[in-house]
Design an enzyme around this catalytic site. Structure first.
Site, short mmCIF file in Angstrom:
data_model
loop_
_atom_site.label_atom_id
_atom_site.label_comp_id
_atom_site.label_asym_id
_atom_site.label_seq_id
_atom_site.Cartn_x
_atom_site.Cartn_y
_atom_site.Cartn_z
N TYR A 279 19.15 54.37 46.18
CA TYR A 279 19.65 53.06 45.77
C TYR A 279 20.47 52.44 46.89
CZ TYR A 279 22.67 49.62 43.53
OH TYR A 279 23.36 48.47 43.22
N SER B 169 25.89 46.36 47.61
CA SER B 169 26.60 47.31 46.74
C SER B 169 27.59 48.12 47.54
CB SER B 169 25.59 48.25 46.08
OG SER B 169 26.23 49.34 45.45
#
Length: 326
Positions: free
Chosen positions: A154, A129
């Site tokens: 995350y 990501s």
């Protein structure tokens, strides 16, 4: 031979599976159909994939870790794996941290262990990501930059995935490529993303929360460009040699950083609705701007995003209206 796609009922997973099927591949999709967002949307994506004879689906929860590996081993003829299953969302990670370590870390370890036992594995491509760049201020983001200061759990789990992948590439010679996705949008998207929530609120006459008072930019990347890029990378595994592990990381984005308010104005034009903006302070775990340097993936596999925000948002709006009509 067959491609295994994890997270096949997810947004990117559905489109990557469909692109593989359109290219003549056999696809086995797995997903746990979590309730993070509307499960009916995930089922509807699977219904689209089940229209292909070459698609099959297994409901499996990778967060069960080692116990799930025998179930994966029952899937025959896997030569390539695209690992997209993950617990997504920066803000959700602030409230449900254990979901992220279970799904993103333990689940990825299960896939690595499964791939280690495959005899004919050609390539494992996994989702990282843009969030791993954290508070980096040097733009565009380059894969050569340090990503040791994540600003959300995350992001930390995605960085952990990259480190785990390198260790397995080094130890076992597994060809591994990680893709740092940049703000993916389009038809069949995720309801927790800004373009979807803004669309809903505008159609319902509700105010839009605009964080950091609009001083935000994102590298919005259309889903078809993402799917094409994943397939190009999957077909070009890194070479295993004595000098380095067969491991790579790429950014995969649009190479264009757009102000958040450009998203709003594009939605206004597509929906023919004027937005009511509610300016808000910056949120914890968020970053001000993302911008992908895509020169390495462009050089190595010919990745070339073709869809601007002004072209992609109307396609999402058209799909959204059709989907909501049922």
């Amino acid at each position: 031979m067959t491609v295994l796609v994890t997270g096949a009922a997810g947004f990117i997973g559905m489109h990557v599976s469909m692109a593989l099927l359109d290219a003549g591949e056999h696809v086995v999709g797995i997903d746990n159909l979590s309730a993070y967002y509307d499960v009916q949307l995930k089922q509807a994506r699977l219904d689209e994939l089940r229209k292909y004879e070459a698609f099959s689906f297994l409901k499996l929860d990778l967060s069960e870790g080692e116990s799930i590996v025998p179930a994966l081993a029952e899937i025959p003829n896997i030569t390539k794996v695209v690992h997209l299953a993950a617990q997504a969302g920066v803000r959700y990670s602030l409230e449900h941290p254990f979901d992220y370590t279970q799904t993103n870390v333990t689940g990825f370890l299960a896939i690595l262990e499964y791939c280690r036992q495959l005899d004919k594995l050609e390539h494992l491509v996994f989702a990282s990501s843009s969030s791993v760049y954290g508070g980096n201020t040097e733009l565009p983001y380059s894969v050569d930059q340090s990503v040791d200061k994540p600003v959300s759990l995350y992001a930390a789990t995605k960085k952990a995935n990259e480190l785990m992948a390198h260790s397995y590439a080094h130890l076992y010679g597994i060809p591994l490529t990680g893709l740092r996705f940049f703000t993916v949008y389009g038809p069949w998207g995720r309801p927790d993303m800004a373009y979807w929530t803004f669309t809903e609120k505008m159609l319902q006459g509700e105010p839009l929360p605009i964080f950091n008072r609009g001083e935000m930019k994102r590298d919005f990347t259309y889903i078809d460009d993402i799917a094409n890029g994943v397939l190009a990378v999957l077909a070009a595994p890194p070479v295993n040699n004595s000098e380095a592990a067969p491991y790579r990381i790429y950014n995969i984005g649009n190479h264009r950083s757009e102000p958040l308010l450009n998203l709003v104005s594009t939605l206004e034009a597509s929906l023919k609705v004027k937005a009511n903006l509610k300016m808000m302070p910056m949120q914890s775990g968020d970053v001000k701007e993302t911008f992908a340097d895509i020169d390495p993936i462009r050089r190595d596999v010919g990745y070339e995003p073709a869809t601007s925000l002004q072209e992609g948002i109307p396609k999402f709006v058209e799909w959204y209206k059709s989907y909501k009509k049922g």
